[in-house]
Enzyme design. Structure first.
Site, mmCIF file in Angstrom:
data_model
loop_
_atom_site.group_PDB
_atom_site.id
_atom_site.type_symbol
_atom_site.label_atom_id
_atom_site.label_comp_id
_atom_site.label_asym_id
_atom_site.label_seq_id
_atom_site.Cartn_x
_atom_site.Cartn_y
_atom_site.Cartn_z
ATOM 1 N N LEU A 37 41.423 -42.973 59.075
ATOM 2 C CA LEU A 37 40.235 -42.050 58.679
ATOM 3 C C LEU A 37 38.975 -42.787 59.088
ATOM 4 C CD1 LEU A 37 41.132 -40.013 55.439
ATOM 5 C CD2 LEU A 37 41.453 -39.321 58.101
ATOM 6 N N ALA A 85 43.796 -44.891 68.236
ATOM 7 C CA ALA A 85 42.796 -45.715 68.977
ATOM 8 C C ALA A 85 41.482 -45.534 68.773
ATOM 9 C CB ALA A 85 43.131 -45.640 70.326
ATOM 10 N N THR A 136 45.137 -43.636 78.783
ATOM 11 C CA THR A 136 44.256 -43.000 79.509
ATOM 12 C C THR A 136 44.220 -43.295 80.875
ATOM 13 O OG1 THR A 136 41.827 -42.873 79.650
ATOM 14 C CG2 THR A 136 43.125 -45.006 78.914
ATOM 15 N N ASP A 137 43.695 -42.270 81.723
ATOM 16 C CA ASP A 137 43.529 -42.581 83.169
ATOM 17 C C ASP A 137 42.510 -43.824 83.199
ATOM 18 O OD1 ASP A 137 41.269 -41.297 82.511
ATOM 19 O OD2 ASP A 137 41.478 -39.695 84.025
ATOM 20 N N GLU A 138 41.789 -43.958 82.335
ATOM 21 C CA GLU A 138 40.533 -44.980 82.760
ATOM 22 C C GLU A 138 41.080 -46.334 83.014
ATOM 23 O OE1 GLU A 138 37.037 -45.115 80.344
ATOM 24 O OE2 GLU A 138 37.400 -42.856 79.519
ATOM 25 N N TYR A 162 36.910 -50.762 76.377
ATOM 26 C CA TYR A 162 37.732 -49.495 76.206
ATOM 27 C C TYR A 162 38.826 -49.577 76.919
ATOM 28 C CZ TYR A 162 39.924 -44.971 75.919
ATOM 29 O OH TYR A 162 40.817 -43.923 75.879
ATOM 30 N N ALA A 164 40.158 -51.681 79.300
ATOM 31 C CA ALA A 164 40.705 -52.958 79.150
ATOM 32 C C ALA A 164 41.512 -53.301 77.896
ATOM 33 C CB ALA A 164 39.743 -54.072 79.207
ATOM 34 N N ASN A 191 40.491 -36.718 81.231
ATOM 35 C CA ASN A 191 39.705 -36.243 79.832
ATOM 36 C C ASN A 191 40.146 -35.200 79.293
ATOM 37 O OD1 ASN A 191 37.945 -38.352 81.194
ATOM 38 N ND2 ASN A 191 36.413 -37.711 80.358
ATOM 39 N N PRO A 217 21.418 -35.610 77.208
ATOM 40 C CA PRO A 217 21.214 -36.887 77.828
ATOM 41 C C PRO A 217 22.582 -36.837 79.086
ATOM 42 C CG PRO A 217 22.400 -37.145 75.738
ATOM 43 C CD PRO A 217 22.043 -35.642 75.975
#
Length: 360
Positions: A37, A85, A136-138, A162, A164, A191, A217
């Site tokens: 949390l 994560a 993740t795909d990142e 992140y 890495a 995403n 933004p």
């Protein structure tokens, strides 16, 4: 009854996964939700399942080895679905150590505790035990704007703290598969968007800001491309990999919904204008005049796009929700849950745990 240990189940994707699993399996399964949390963990995401006899919430940090060992000792865990994560790139740039701790050390603790609980004297594991690591795909880095896709064989090239940290956790899981023949799968997804997403992420941020007439933004030129996946489709994919995925394999989960960030923003503004009723004062606030270009994010990857060919071939999964439909469903959800958004943006949601669980 099969028992699932879900880490990070009070977060965006984890809570949607829990809702999906109970819709599909009902009383046939048991889910233990472990979540620390932190700021993005919200137990209000799980209203409707809290009173189920086959659901248990445990507040614990995945880096707390003793707490995780105790959960395995007190429960016969069949499946681990590891969502927990730190996940926001901007936060990783300002405070990378937190990401290394949770994403790398936390994953190591989960792997060690699962292995200790499951491994038999001969080094094998009982039938049906499986650990699924959600990534993740990142981790793959950035693609050229004019083509190409991420495949499971694409070399890792993370560009942010992140990504890495997630790449490191992926390699930890791979090492356990190779060294200990540990029964695990890795999924790398594009995403996600949909209900319960914390409003630091692009889509809920734009929805919330636009409805309040606040600036929208946009990093750089706004032409960074992401592949968008509706969160229920992701939950279904995870379940199908658990049931049909080959042990030790990695599966990419993509939405076939490539969009530029600026295109996403225009789509949200147009959809809000369509969905807001005449006479609603917020309709006057929703405008492209709110779009504000800001300095680009450090290490900002230009394009992500996933080829989900392998998961389709081996499990039959493919995305069902195209972006136009998914964004309408998402906006409708936020309209119906204005109190949830108000609580999240004010921090009031963090009191819910004390109200629900303290003293019990």
């Amino acid at each position: 009854m099969r028992t699932y240990l879900v880490t990070g189940g009070a977060g965006f994707i984890g809570s949607n996964y829990i809702h999906y699993m109970f819709r599909k399996y009902g009383d046939e399964i048991r889910i233990i939700n472990v979540d620390a949390l932190t700021y993005a963990g919200n137990l209000k995401n799980l209203k409707g399942v809290e009173e189920r006899a086959n659901y248990t919430f445990i507040r614990a940090d995945i880096c707390d080895k003793q707490a995780i060992q105790q959960i395995f000792a007190e429960n016969d865990i069949d499946r681990v679905v590891h969502f927990a994560a730190e996940s926001h790139v901007d936060r990783s740039i300002s405070n990378p150590e937190v990401f290394v701790r949770t994403n790398v050390l936390g994953t190591a603790v989960m792997l060690n505790c699962a292995r200790a609980a499951w491994e038999q004297p001969d080094g094998t594991y009982p039938q049906g035990k499986k650990f699924l690591h959600v990534s993740t795909d990142e981790v793959y880095g950035s693609l050229e704007e004019d083509g190409g896709y991420f495949y499971e064989t694409t070399p890792y090239a993370p560009h942010s703290p992140y990504s890495a940290s997630k790449a490191s956790s992926d390699f930890l899981v791979k090492s356990y598969i190779d060294t200990y023949h540990f029964p695990a799968n890795i999924t790398n997804c594009s995403n996600n968007y949909g209900p319960y997403q914390f409003p630091e992420k692009l889509i809920p941020l734009i929805i919330n800001n636009a409805l309040h007439g606040r600036k929208l933004p946009v990093y750089g030129d706004g032409r960074n491309v992401r592949d968008w996946l509706y969160v229920d489709d992701h939950a279904k994919a995870i379940d199908m990999v658990q049931e049909q995925g080959r042990p030790g394999e990695t599966y990419n989960i993509g939405g076939h919904n490539e969009k530029q960030n600026i295109e996403i923003i225009h789509t949200i503004l147009e959809t809000l204008q369509e969905m807001l009723p005449e006479g609603d004062e917020r309709k006057k606030l929703v405008s492209t005049d709110l779009i504000t270009y800001v300095e680009d994010r450090k290490g900002h990857d230009r394009r992500y796009a996933i080829a989900p060919d392998k998961i389709k071939a081996e499990t039959g999964w493919e995305p069902e929700t195209m972006f136009k439909e998914g964004i309408r469903k998402t906006i409708a959800w936020y309209f119906e849950h204005e109190e949830w958004m108000a609580d999240v943006t004010s921090g009031g949601y963090q009191k819910y745990y004390e109200e629900m669980y303290e003293g019990k």
